[in-house]
Design an enzyme around this catalytic site. Structure first.
Site, short mmCIF file in Angstrom:
data_model
loop_
_atom_site.label_atom_id
_atom_site.label_comp_id
_atom_site.label_asym_id
_atom_site.label_seq_id
_atom_site.Cartn_x
_atom_site.Cartn_y
_atom_site.Cartn_z
N LYS A 13 0.82 -1.22 0.00
CA LYS A 13 0.00 0.00 0.00
C LYS A 13 0.86 1.26 0.00
O LYS A 13 0.59 2.20 -0.72
CB LYS A 13 -0.92 0.05 1.22
CG LYS A 13 -2.03 -0.96 1.25
CD LYS A 13 -3.10 -0.61 2.27
CE LYS A 13 -2.56 -0.36 3.67
NZ LYS A 13 -1.92 -1.52 4.31
N ARG A 87 -12.51 1.89 9.43
CA ARG A 87 -12.36 0.50 9.86
C ARG A 87 -13.66 -0.07 10.42
O ARG A 87 -13.71 -1.25 10.75
CB ARG A 87 -11.24 0.40 10.91
CG ARG A 87 -9.86 0.47 10.27
CD ARG A 87 -8.77 0.36 11.29
NE ARG A 87 -7.47 0.25 10.67
CZ ARG A 87 -6.32 0.47 11.28
NH1 ARG A 87 -6.33 0.82 12.56
NH2 ARG A 87 -5.17 0.35 10.67
N ARG A 126 13.04 -10.68 4.01
CA ARG A 126 13.67 -9.37 3.79
C ARG A 126 14.85 -9.14 4.72
O ARG A 126 14.82 -9.50 5.89
CB ARG A 126 12.64 -8.25 4.04
CG ARG A 126 11.46 -8.28 3.11
CD ARG A 126 10.58 -7.04 3.23
NE ARG A 126 10.00 -6.84 4.55
CZ ARG A 126 8.92 -6.09 4.77
NH1 ARG A 126 8.33 -5.47 3.76
NH2 ARG A 126 8.44 -5.95 5.99
N ARG A 160 14.43 -6.73 10.25
CA ARG A 160 13.52 -6.10 11.20
C ARG A 160 13.00 -7.16 12.17
O ARG A 160 12.61 -8.25 11.75
CB ARG A 160 12.35 -5.45 10.45
CG ARG A 160 12.76 -4.17 9.75
CD ARG A 160 11.67 -3.64 8.85
NE ARG A 160 10.35 -3.64 9.47
CZ ARG A 160 9.27 -3.13 8.89
NH1 ARG A 160 9.35 -2.60 7.68
NH2 ARG A 160 8.10 -3.15 9.50
N ARG A 171 -0.77 -9.96 11.98
CA ARG A 171 -1.17 -8.75 11.25
C ARG A 171 -2.24 -9.06 10.22
O ARG A 171 -3.17 -8.29 10.01
CB ARG A 171 0.05 -8.14 10.53
CG ARG A 171 1.04 -7.42 11.42
CD ARG A 171 1.97 -6.64 10.52
NE ARG A 171 3.27 -6.44 11.08
CZ ARG A 171 4.40 -6.55 10.40
NH1 ARG A 171 4.40 -6.90 9.14
NH2 ARG A 171 5.56 -6.29 10.97
#
Length: 216
Positions: A13, A87, A126, A160, A171
């Site tokens: 996004k 939301r 990542r 991370r 999530r």
């Protein structure tokens, strides 16, 4: 043009919103960013939000609506990209009112659809150079020389801490729970269109452009 961009963390996004900002002059309105900006600016609604947050309480829908109203007023004739709002059904209704009061309406609700297992692989793989920040991936983008950054020659890399499978799946579940109440509202109005968020970044950009230009 005013759109809502939906998708779980890692769906892209932010990347797509940045492209819409640079290519179309639209402005991304993220509730978290707007709250912080309003508090920093010391606007009337920002001061209300600051008092609530300092008391350790959740910011009410009324305060969030006020901050979104302020942000819309500052846009001029630029289009808005809503990220993280609405939301709930109540927030969706509030957004309709905020837009209508300013002679605006919601044009599209675009959802970046992802495959959960593939997204987990994308995010957990990542890593980046600890020195210059160049991005790499275990499967898709390894350094040309193992252990050596292509950009600066650094030999230290980092990941991370929240790029792990458990966090990513949590999530995803949170995203599904938060979007479930609003999708039917916009689907009933024929506003929802979906894009393959797992496609190449450029392909996703092109698919969104087709929707905004009435070709999608």
């Amino acid at each position: 043009m005013n759109i809502i961009l939906l998708g779980p963390p890692g769906a892209g996004k932010g990347t797509q919103a940045s492209r819409l900002e640079s290519e179309r002059g639209m402005v991304q309105l993220s509730t978290g960013d707007m709250l912080r900006a309003a508090v920093k600016a010391g606007s009337p609604v920002g001061l209300q939000a600051k008092a609530v947050m300092e008391a350790g309480e959740l910011v009410s829908d009324a305060i969030v609506s006020g901050i979104i109203g302020e942000s819309l007023d500052a846009l001029g004739d630029k289009g808005a990209i809503f990220d993280g709002y609405p939301r709930t059904a109540a927030q969706a209704e509030s957004l309709d009112s905020l837009l209508a009061e300013r002679g605006r309406s919601l044009d599209h609700v675009i959802e970046l659809v992802v495959d959960e297992d593939a997204l987990v692989a994308r995010i957990t793989g990542r890593f980046s150079c600890a020195n210059c920040g160049a991005n790499y991936h275990d499967s898709f983008n390894q350094p040309k020389v193992e252990g050596v950054c292509d950009v600066c020659g650094g030999t230290e890399f980092k990941r991370r801490p929240d790029d792990n499978e458990e966090t990513v799946r949590t999530r995803m579940a949170e995203y599904r729970a938060k979007t479930a109440p609003i999708l039917p509202i916009y689907e009933a109005r024929g506003l929802v269109q979906r894009v393959d968020g797992m496609a190449d970044i450029g392909e996703v950009t092109a698919a969104i452009a087709a929707i905004l230009d009435g070709r999608g």
